[in-house]
Write a protein that holds these residues in place. Structure first.
Motif, PDB file in Angstrom:
ATOM      1  N   ALA A   1       2.310   1.687  -3.438  1.00 15.56           N
ATOM      2  CA  ALA A   1       1.277   2.136  -4.380  1.00 15.56           C
ATOM      3  C   ALA A   1       1.030   3.632  -4.230  1.00 15.56           C
ATOM      4  N   PHE A   2       0.944   4.112  -2.995  1.00 24.15           N
ATOM      5  CA  PHE A   2       0.746   5.548  -2.774  1.00 24.15           C
ATOM      6  C   PHE A   2       1.950   6.352  -3.257  1.00 24.15           C
ATOM      7  N   ALA A   3       3.148   5.832  -3.063  1.00 29.15           N
ATOM      8  CA  ALA A   3       4.344   6.521  -3.552  1.00 29.15           C
ATOM      9  C   ALA A   3       4.318   6.625  -5.078  1.00 29.15           C
TER      10      ALA A   3
ATOM     11  N   VAL B   1       0.835  -1.204   0.000  1.00 32.25           N
ATOM     12  CA  VAL B   1       0.000   0.000   0.000  1.00 32.25           C
ATOM     13  C   VAL B   1       0.870   1.253   0.000  1.00 32.25           C
ATOM     14  N   VAL B   2       1.926   1.258   0.787  1.00 35.15           N
ATOM     15  CA  VAL B   2       2.833   2.408   0.831  1.00 35.15           C
ATOM     16  C   VAL B   2       3.491   2.610  -0.533  1.00 35.15           C
TER      17      VAL B   2
ATOM     18  N   ILE C   1       1.635   6.597  -7.032  1.00 31.52           N
ATOM     19  CA  ILE C   1       0.584   7.555  -7.387  1.00 31.52           C
ATOM     20  C   ILE C   1       1.076   8.986  -7.189  1.00 31.52           C
ATOM     21  N   PHE C   2       1.775   9.246  -6.101  1.00 25.17           N
ATOM     22  CA  PHE C   2       2.320  10.573  -5.836  1.00 25.17           C
ATOM     23  C   PHE C   2       3.330  10.978  -6.909  1.00 25.17           C
TER      24      PHE C   2
END
Length: 149
Positions: free
Chosen positions: A16-18, A13-14, A20-21
């Protein structure tokens, strides 16, 4: 065993968020390759402070970017390639000037449109240019000229 699965899911999850950012930052920063528009060149005596990616502005509005710089080995002038937005139509007799964003600001290329009815085509050249002014040289000249009496 369940502890490892939870840690793996949280790590995924971390990541994936990185990702996306990073995609968001890349698109927002407008650093990707430009599509459309025209590419023109201009030759200057001095391009101090102008870098690849520097802004190209007209009336203070960003209308493009510097895509490359090179030295013409015959004339010893700096030649820069400029990518302009697709909606910009620039007259052939337009001028380009390297100017600063303030006393301590970065340099950018300011375009001044001319009055010609003919527009620059892709691969055209801006003939009327003014290079960067070196502030340190101006201050030095002012100091040393005031000492002469």
């Amino acid at each position: 065993m369940s502890s490892n699965i939870v840690e793996t899911v949280i790590g995924a999850v971390v990541l994936a968020f990185a990702a996306i950012f990073l995609v968001f930052a890349y698109r927002t920063a407008d650093v990707g390759p430009r599509s459309g528009g025209i590419n023109v060149t201009a030759a200057f005596d001095n391009v101090d402070g102008l870098n690849v990616g520097s802004d190209v502005r007209m009336s203070g509005i960003k209308v493009g970017a510097i895509t490359s710089q090179m030295l013409d080995l015959k004339t010893y002038r700096a030649v820069i390639n400029i990518s302009l937005n697709e909606d910009i139509q620039l007259p052939e007799d337009s001028s380009a000037k390297i100017t600063s964003d303030g006393l301590l600001g970065s340099n950018y290329l300011a375009l001044q449109p001319g009055g010609s009815d003919d527009m620059l085509k892709d691969g055209g050249t801006i003939s009327y240019t003014q290079g960067a002014v070196n502030l340190q040289d101006l201050i030095g000249q002012a100091i040393f000229s005031s000492n002469k009496k």
